[in-house]
Scaffold this motif. Structure first.
Motif, PDB file in Angstrom:
ATOM      1  N   LYS A   1     -53.775 -61.888 -54.645  1.00 19.88           N
ATOM      2  CA  LYS A   1     -53.276 -61.149 -55.796  1.00 19.88           C
ATOM      3  C   LYS A   1     -54.144 -59.922 -56.049  1.00 19.88           C
ATOM      4  CE  LYS A   1     -51.282 -62.143 -60.319  1.00 19.88           C
ATOM      5  NZ  LYS A   1     -51.088 -63.184 -61.361  1.00 19.88           N
ATOM      6  N   GLY A   2     -53.488 -58.783 -56.270  1.00 24.96           N
ATOM      7  CA  GLY A   2     -54.206 -57.540 -56.532  1.00 24.96           C
ATOM      8  C   GLY A   2     -54.397 -56.668 -55.316  1.00 24.96           C
ATOM      9  N   LEU A   3     -54.151 -57.200 -54.115  1.00 25.90           N
ATOM     10  CA  LEU A   3     -54.279 -56.414 -52.890  1.00 25.90           C
ATOM     11  C   LEU A   3     -52.907 -55.958 -52.414  1.00 25.90           C
ATOM     12  CD1 LEU A   3     -56.959 -58.312 -50.761  1.00 25.90           C
ATOM     13  CD2 LEU A   3     -57.268 -56.364 -52.285  1.00 25.90           C
ATOM     14  N   HIS A   4     -52.881 -54.789 -51.761  1.00 29.81           N
ATOM     15  CA  HIS A   4     -51.624 -54.243 -51.262  1.00 29.81           C
ATOM     16  C   HIS A   4     -51.386 -54.586 -49.796  1.00 29.81           C
ATOM     17  CE1 HIS A   4     -51.261 -52.174 -55.018  1.00 29.81           C
ATOM     18  NE2 HIS A   4     -52.299 -51.384 -54.791  1.00 29.81           N
ATOM     19  N   GLN A   5     -52.336 -55.253 -49.168  1.00 27.69           N
ATOM     20  CA  GLN A   5     -52.184 -55.600 -47.762  1.00 27.69           C
ATOM     21  C   GLN A   5     -52.481 -57.086 -47.565  1.00 27.69           C
ATOM     22  OE1 GLN A   5     -54.671 -53.090 -48.522  1.00 27.69           O
ATOM     23  NE2 GLN A   5     -56.069 -54.767 -48.954  1.00 27.69           N
ATOM     24  N   THR A   6     -51.938 -57.628 -46.485  1.00 24.82           N
ATOM     25  CA  THR A   6     -52.206 -59.025 -46.160  1.00 24.82           C
ATOM     26  C   THR A   6     -53.575 -59.142 -45.497  1.00 24.82           C
ATOM     27  OG1 THR A   6     -51.017 -58.740 -44.062  1.00 24.82           O
ATOM     28  CG2 THR A   6     -49.783 -59.652 -45.919  1.00 24.82           C
ATOM     29  N   MET A   7     -54.182 -60.307 -45.658  1.00 29.66           N
ATOM     30  CA  MET A   7     -55.507 -60.571 -45.110  1.00 29.66           C
ATOM     31  C   MET A   7     -55.529 -61.975 -44.521  1.00 29.66           C
ATOM     32  SD  MET A   7     -57.350 -57.797 -45.971  1.00 29.66           S
ATOM     33  CE  MET A   7     -59.097 -58.166 -46.174  1.00 29.66           C
TER      34      MET A   7
ATOM     35  N   ARG B   1     -67.679 -71.854 -48.291  1.00 31.49           N
ATOM     36  CA  ARG B   1     -67.621 -70.413 -48.515  1.00 31.49           C
ATOM     37  C   ARG B   1     -66.409 -69.848 -47.788  1.00 31.49           C
ATOM     38  NH1 ARG B   1     -72.850 -68.474 -49.915  1.00 31.49           N
ATOM     39  NH2 ARG B   1     -71.924 -66.394 -49.988  1.00 31.49           N
ATOM     40  N   PHE B   2     -65.666 -68.980 -48.477  1.00 31.02           N
ATOM     41  CA  PHE B   2     -64.451 -68.400 -47.924  1.00 31.02           C
ATOM     42  C   PHE B   2     -64.707 -66.955 -47.507  1.00 31.02           C
ATOM     43  CE2 PHE B   2     -63.051 -71.935 -50.446  1.00 31.02           C
ATOM     44  CZ  PHE B   2     -61.982 -72.460 -49.745  1.00 31.02           C
ATOM     45  N   VAL B   3     -64.048 -66.536 -46.441  1.00 27.42           N
ATOM     46  CA  VAL B   3     -64.201 -65.184 -45.915  1.00 27.42           C
ATOM     47  C   VAL B   3     -62.821 -64.667 -45.537  1.00 27.42           C
ATOM     48  CG1 VAL B   3     -64.662 -66.070 -43.587  1.00 27.42           C
ATOM     49  CG2 VAL B   3     -65.387 -63.760 -44.189  1.00 27.42           C
ATOM     50  N   MET B   4     -62.567 -63.373 -45.792  1.00 24.27           N
ATOM     51  CA  MET B   4     -61.273 -62.798 -45.427  1.00 24.27           C
ATOM     52  C   MET B   4     -61.471 -61.482 -44.689  1.00 24.27           C
ATOM     53  SD  MET B   4     -59.589 -61.455 -49.008  1.00 24.27           S
ATOM     54  CE  MET B   4     -60.372 -60.202 -50.035  1.00 24.27           C
ATOM     55  N   SER B   5     -60.452 -61.114 -43.919  1.00 26.11           N
ATOM     56  CA  SER B   5     -60.545 -59.923 -43.079  1.00 26.11           C
ATOM     57  C   SER B   5     -59.149 -59.408 -42.766  1.00 26.11           C
ATOM     58  CB  SER B   5     -61.290 -60.255 -41.777  1.00 26.11           C
ATOM     59  OG  SER B   5     -61.319 -59.141 -40.905  1.00 26.11           O
TER      60      SER B   5
ATOM     61  N   ARG C   1     -51.043 -70.445 -56.070  1.00 30.52           N
ATOM     62  CA  ARG C   1     -52.167 -71.229 -55.570  1.00 30.52           C
ATOM     63  C   ARG C   1     -53.447 -70.395 -55.608  1.00 30.52           C
ATOM     64  NH1 ARG C   1     -51.046 -72.879 -49.706  1.00 30.52           N
ATOM     65  NH2 ARG C   1     -50.231 -70.737 -49.696  1.00 30.52           N
ATOM     66  N   GLN C   2     -54.571 -71.074 -55.394  1.00 33.97           N
ATOM     67  CA  GLN C   2     -55.844 -70.396 -55.256  1.00 33.97           C
ATOM     68  C   GLN C   2     -56.276 -70.441 -53.792  1.00 33.97           C
ATOM     69  OE1 GLN C   2     -58.492 -72.381 -57.999  1.00 33.97           O
ATOM     70  NE2 GLN C   2     -57.646 -71.309 -59.774  1.00 33.97           N
ATOM     71  N   VAL C   3     -57.233 -69.592 -53.444  1.00 35.96           N
ATOM     72  CA  VAL C   3     -57.713 -69.542 -52.065  1.00 35.96           C
ATOM     73  C   VAL C   3     -58.180 -70.914 -51.597  1.00 35.96           C
ATOM     74  CG1 VAL C   3     -59.616 -68.669 -50.638  1.00 35.96           C
ATOM     75  CG2 VAL C   3     -58.268 -67.077 -52.024  1.00 35.96           C
ATOM     76  N   ARG C   4     -58.834 -71.669 -52.474  1.00 37.71           N
ATOM     77  CA  ARG C   4     -59.357 -72.975 -52.073  1.00 37.71           C
ATOM     78  C   ARG C   4     -58.261 -73.992 -51.770  1.00 37.71           C
ATOM     79  NH1 ARG C   4     -62.195 -74.364 -57.835  1.00 37.71           N
ATOM     80  NH2 ARG C   4     -60.342 -74.291 -59.162  1.00 37.71           N
ATOM     81  N   ASP C   5     -57.005 -73.664 -52.102  1.00 38.29           N
ATOM     82  CA  ASP C   5     -55.892 -74.569 -51.816  1.00 38.29           C
ATOM     83  C   ASP C   5     -55.355 -74.401 -50.395  1.00 38.29           C
ATOM     84  OD1 ASP C   5     -55.936 -75.631 -54.427  1.00 38.29           O
ATOM     85  OD2 ASP C   5     -54.726 -73.954 -55.172  1.00 38.29           O
ATOM     86  N   LEU C   6     -55.827 -73.390 -49.667  1.00 43.68           N
ATOM     87  CA  LEU C   6     -55.353 -73.179 -48.300  1.00 43.68           C
ATOM     88  C   LEU C   6     -55.770 -74.358 -47.421  1.00 43.68           C
ATOM     89  CD1 LEU C   6     -56.201 -69.380 -47.873  1.00 43.68           C
ATOM     90  CD2 LEU C   6     -53.929 -70.390 -48.164  1.00 43.68           C
ATOM     91  N   MET C   7     -54.889 -74.739 -46.514  1.00 43.01           N
ATOM     92  CA  MET C   7     -55.140 -75.904 -45.670  1.00 43.01           C
ATOM     93  C   MET C   7     -55.429 -75.534 -44.216  1.00 43.01           C
ATOM     94  SD  MET C   7     -54.907 -78.339 -47.857  1.00 43.01           S
ATOM     95  CE  MET C   7     -54.872 -79.775 -46.793  1.00 43.01           C
ATOM     96  N   VAL C   8     -55.095 -74.292 -43.823  1.00 46.74           N
ATOM     97  CA  VAL C   8     -55.229 -73.880 -42.426  1.00 46.74           C
ATOM     98  C   VAL C   8     -56.166 -72.683 -42.339  1.00 46.74           C
ATOM     99  CG1 VAL C   8     -54.022 -73.065 -40.365  1.00 46.74           C
ATOM    100  CG2 VAL C   8     -52.902 -74.695 -41.910  1.00 46.74           C
ATOM    101  N   ARG C   9     -57.212 -72.793 -41.541  1.00 45.45           N
ATOM    102  CA  ARG C   9     -58.112 -71.666 -41.320  1.00 45.45           C
ATOM    103  C   ARG C   9     -57.372 -70.539 -40.608  1.00 45.45           C
ATOM    104  NH1 ARG C   9     -63.899 -74.097 -39.172  1.00 45.45           N
ATOM    105  NH2 ARG C   9     -64.513 -75.129 -41.104  1.00 45.45           N
ATOM    106  N   GLY C  10     -57.662 -69.310 -41.026  1.00 44.14           N
ATOM    107  CA  GLY C  10     -57.004 -68.168 -40.418  1.00 44.14           C
ATOM    108  C   GLY C  10     -55.639 -67.879 -41.007  1.00 44.14           C
ATOM    109  N   SER C  11     -55.325 -68.448 -42.185  1.00 40.74           N
ATOM    110  CA  SER C  11     -54.030 -68.221 -42.822  1.00 40.74           C
ATOM    111  C   SER C  11     -53.862 -66.746 -43.183  1.00 40.74           C
ATOM    112  CB  SER C  11     -53.900 -69.069 -44.086  1.00 40.74           C
ATOM    113  OG  SER C  11     -53.899 -70.447 -43.787  1.00 40.74           O
ATOM    114  N   LEU C  12     -52.657 -66.232 -42.988  1.00 46.31           N
ATOM    115  CA  LEU C  12     -52.331 -64.860 -43.356  1.00 46.31           C
ATOM    116  C   LEU C  12     -51.704 -64.879 -44.747  1.00 46.31           C
ATOM    117  CD1 LEU C  12     -52.092 -61.845 -42.594  1.00 46.31           C
ATOM    118  CD2 LEU C  12     -49.839 -62.378 -41.627  1.00 46.31           C
ATOM    119  N   VAL C  13     -52.378 -64.262 -45.704  1.00 46.14           N
ATOM    120  CA  VAL C  13     -51.910 -64.277 -47.092  1.00 46.14           C
ATOM    121  C   VAL C  13     -52.117 -62.892 -47.697  1.00 46.14           C
ATOM    122  CG1 VAL C  13     -52.431 -66.734 -47.412  1.00 46.14           C
ATOM    123  CG2 VAL C  13     -54.172 -65.021 -47.950  1.00 46.14           C
ATOM    124  N   GLN C  14     -51.570 -62.699 -48.874  1.00 46.49           N
ATOM    125  CA  GLN C  14     -51.794 -61.465 -49.626  1.00 46.49           C
ATOM    126  C   GLN C  14     -52.393 -61.841 -50.976  1.00 46.49           C
ATOM    127  OE1 GLN C  14     -48.423 -58.870 -50.056  1.00 46.49           O
ATOM    128  NE2 GLN C  14     -49.536 -57.372 -51.277  1.00 46.49           N
TER     129      GLN C  14
END
Length: 212
Positions: free
Chosen positions: A146-152, A168-172, A131-144
Motif C-alpha cells: 500500500k502506498g507504492l505505485h509499483q509491484t515489489m 525480518r522482511f526485505v523487498m526489491s 493483509r499485512q506483509v507478515r501474512d505472506l506465505m511464499v518467499r519471493g511473492s510479487l505484491v504491491q
C-alpha cells in the motif's frame, strides 16, 4: 586459450540512519541534537559505497529533526553526489536500505536514478487486499504494498540475536527468487554491522565528546 575478461564487481550503495549518541550539554551542537528512537544524539544519514572487497563511507548529512528534509530526502540528496562514471557498467548498481527509508518517494527516486533497490519492509505494512506483509506465505511473492505505485518482490529471513529468533522482511524490484532475495537482505545486515564496528573503532561515537 585466453581466460574470460575480468568483470568489474557490482557497485552496491548502502544508506543508513545512524546516531552519534551524546549525553550532557553541547552548545556547539545544540541545533543538531535530537532524540530519535529513545536515543539522544546527532542523527546522521550516511551513504556507503561497496565494490568487491572495498567498503567505505562516501558522504553524510545531518538530519535536523521535524520540519526539515526527512532522512529519505537527505538520502536521495546523497545519491546525487555519486559520479555517474562510478555507476556505469554492465552490472546495474543496487541500493540497500533499512526500513526507515521505505517511503514511496524514496523508492521511486532510487528507481528513477537507474538503480535497483533492496530494502527492509515493516511486517505490518499493508497490502491492497488488507493483509499485512507478515501474512505472506511464499518467499519471493510479487505484491504491491500500500502506498507504492509499483509491484515489489518480498522475502524474509530469520536472524538470531541473543538466541531470540527475529523475522525480518526485505523487498526489491528484482525478481531473484525468495531464497536469493533473502540472501541479499542478510548481506546488507552484515555490511551494516561492519560499519557500526568501524564507527566504534575509529572513535566516531566520541565526536565532540566535551560538554559544558
Amino acid at each position: 586459450m585466453a581466460g574470460a575478461p575480468h568483470q568489474r564487481p557490482r557497485v552496491n550503495l548502502l544508506v543508513d540512519l545512524t546516531r552519534l549518541e551524546k549525553s550532557g550539554k553541547f552548545s556547539e551542537l545544540a541545533s543538531w541534537m535530537h532524540t530519535y528512537h529513545s536515543v539522544r544524539g546527532v542523527p546522521l544519514v550516511v551513504l556507503y559505497v561497496c565494490c568487491g572487497t572495498l567498503q567505505l563511507p562516501w558522504a553524510f548529512q545531518v538530519w535536523r529533526g521535524k520540519g526539515t528534509p526527512s532522512p529519505a530526502q537527505l538520502a536521495l540528496n546523497l545519491l546525487r553526489t555519486v559520479p555517474q562514471e562510478l555507476l556505469a557498467g554492465k552490472r546495474r548498481p543496487r541500493l540497500h536500505a533499512d526500513g526507515g527509508f521505505e517511503r514511496a518517494d524514496f523508492i521511486q527516486g532510487v528507481l528513477a536514478r537507474g538503480l535497483d533497490i533492496v530494502i527492509d519492509v515493516r511486517c505490518t505494512r499493508r497490502l491492497p487486499d488488507g493483509r499485512q506483509v507478515r501474512d505472506l506465505m511464499v518467499r519471493g511473492s510479487l505484491v504491491q504494498p500500500k502506498g507504492l505505485h509499483q509491484t515489489m518482490y518480498i522475502s524474509w529471513v530469520w536472524l538470531y540475536r541473543d538466541k531470540e529468533p527475529e523475522q525480518r522482511f526485505v523487498m526489491s524490484n528484482l525478481n531473484l527468487g525468495g531464497v536469493d532475495l533473502a540472501r541479499l537482505g542478510k548481506r546488507r545486515w552484515r555490511i551494516e554491522a561492519f560499519f557500526k564496528t568501524i564507527k566504534g573503532r575509529f572513535g566516531l561515537e566520541r565526536f565532540a565528546q566535551h560538554s559544558q
